[in-house]
Enzyme design. Structure first.
Site, PDB file in Angstrom:
ATOM      1  N   HIS A  17       9.994   0.708  -6.515  1.00 25.95           N
ATOM      2  CA  HIS A  17       9.239   0.164  -5.393  1.00 25.95           C
ATOM      3  C   HIS A  17      10.183  -0.671  -4.530  1.00 25.95           C
ATOM      4  O   HIS A  17      10.443  -1.837  -4.813  1.00 25.95           O
ATOM      5  CB  HIS A  17       8.088  -0.720  -5.890  1.00 25.95           C
ATOM      6  CG  HIS A  17       6.977   0.044  -6.522  1.00 25.95           C
ATOM      7  ND1 HIS A  17       6.004  -0.551  -7.289  1.00 25.95           N
ATOM      8  CD2 HIS A  17       6.662   1.366  -6.505  1.00 25.95           C
ATOM      9  CE1 HIS A  17       5.148   0.365  -7.711  1.00 25.95           C
ATOM     10  NE2 HIS A  17       5.535   1.532  -7.247  1.00 25.95           N
ATOM     11  N   ASP A  29       1.039   1.185 -11.626  1.00 26.62           N
ATOM     12  CA  ASP A  29       1.642   2.423 -11.141  1.00 26.62           C
ATOM     13  C   ASP A  29       2.562   3.005 -12.213  1.00 26.62           C
ATOM     14  O   ASP A  29       3.376   2.303 -12.801  1.00 26.62           O
ATOM     15  CB  ASP A  29       2.436   2.153  -9.859  1.00 26.62           C
ATOM     16  CG  ASP A  29       2.879   3.433  -9.167  1.00 26.62           C
ATOM     17  OD1 ASP A  29       2.231   4.478  -9.383  1.00 26.62           O
ATOM     18  OD2 ASP A  29       3.859   3.382  -8.403  1.00 26.62           O
ATOM     19  N   SER A  84       9.401  -1.343 -10.802  1.00 27.88           N
ATOM     20  CA  SER A  84       8.911  -2.138  -9.675  1.00 27.88           C
ATOM     21  C   SER A  84       9.530  -3.529  -9.769  1.00 27.88           C
ATOM     22  O   SER A  84      10.750  -3.655  -9.808  1.00 27.88           O
ATOM     23  CB  SER A  84       7.378  -2.185  -9.676  1.00 27.88           C
ATOM     24  OG  SER A  84       6.895  -2.858  -8.537  1.00 27.88           O
TER      25      SER A  84
END
Length: 335
Positions: free
Chosen positions: A186, A279, A159
């Site tokens: 992401h 996540d 991310s």
């Protein structure tokens, strides 16, 4: 959400003010006209999220992102005019820890609420990340089918700070590396193709967007390329899916890692790189519980030590390695 705005254009600042006004829970705590002011403001009053322009006098948005993430870390979303023309700057800022990017809402053109919607969705996603909410039900682990050749897969999630970390990792993989690699970063689908091209220029292996319905391919690096999740199916193919809808941030690393844990028939390694929130942590843990090697990036080499920290906290990682040691470890495992 407490929000800081960094932009040297009064019209852009006004466009952001009007967009944020559609969500009364958002509060603008300060406005900075350049990156240097933003660094100072963040040190004095760190907001929940910073809306950062790229091109500004004194200090641009890339350098300001680097300084803020080093000195007063918080969520940063790049908001600028014509992001498609500034893709490389966007990736550079993401390498320093920016979470996402979106065009500045148009002022005085069309429906103002429609114009504000993309920005407000990005902020909602950031709220999910920094709030570390987990709205999932229990994922049922389904054993993979027996039989079949032992294939090799590297599943990587990243991310904030991910683009730069991925470039470092992929550059170190040898041209002879014969495992399939699937990346979940992401990043908005607007940037996915450009990111794949950029990573390909940094890698000895081919990099491209994953296509719906194809399997992971040995010696190729596939990047999740839509705003839906990517999952591995029982038959070994990859599919894009809107489900589960309870995951606000898409594509979700957890969704992909969990599908690998459930259905991958061969050998696999899960790698969780720099990023904000959690996540990927639960998915990495499921991969470990299925007997796969799992690796989390260490704190010292992370731009944002969030997701790997969450993985370490639940003992999801078999090994915690610096970024520079991950690719050599993968090459060793799949030699």
């Amino acid at each position: 959400m407490r929000i800081g705005i960094v932009n040297d254009m009064p019209l852009a600042v006004e466009a952001l003010r009007r967009a944020l006004a559609f969500e009364p829970q958002h509060q603008i705590v300060w406005v900075a006209s350049n990156g240097a002011e933003a660094v100072t403001q963040c040190a004095a009053d760190t907001p929940d999220v910073v809306l950062m322009d790229l091109l500004m006098p004194v200090m641009d948005g890339v350098e300001a992102t680097r300084r803020i993430m080093a000195e007063s870390p918080c969520a940063i979303v790049i908001v600028t005019v014509d992001i498609e023309q500034n893709v490389h700057r966007v990736f550079e800022a993401m390498g320093y820890g920016a979470l996402d990017a979106v065009n500045t809402p148009a002022l005085g053109i069309g429906n103002p609420q429609t114009a504000a919607a993309p920005l407000l969705r990005k902020i909602q996603n950031v709220g999910w990340l920094i709030g570390q909410r987990d709205n999932r039900g229990k994922v049922q682990v389904v054993p993979p089918k027996a039989g079949g050749a032992r294939q090799r897969l590297v599943a990587i999630g990243a991310s904030a700070g991910g683009p730069a970390s991925l470039a470092v990792l992929l550059k170190q993989l040898p041209a002879s590396f014969n495992a399939a690699v699937v990346l979940v970063q992401h990043v908005d689908e607007v940037f996915a193709a450009g990111m794949a091209e950029w990573l390909a220029s940094e890698s000895k292996l081919p990099v491209r967007l994953a296509r719906d319905g194809e399997p992971p391919i040995p010696g190729q690096i596939l990047l999740a390329g839509t705003n839906n999740h990517i999952r591995l199916l029982r038959n070994g193919s990859l599919v894009y899916t809107a489900e589960p809808r309870s995951f606000v941030y898409r594509p979700s690393i957890d969704v992909f890692f969990e599908s690998v844990a459930n259905y991958w028939r061969g050998d696999a390694v899960g790698v969780l790189l720099t990023g904000m929130g959690r996540d990927g942590a639960q998915g990495l843990k499921q991969m470990r519980e299925r007997g796969f090697l799992t690796i989390a990036q260490d704190q010292a080499s992370c731009a944002v030590y969030g997701m790997p920290k969450a993985a370490a906290a639940i003992d999801a990682a078999v090994q915690i390695l610096s970024l520079e040691k991950i690719a050599p470890r993968l090459a060793e495992v799949f030699d």
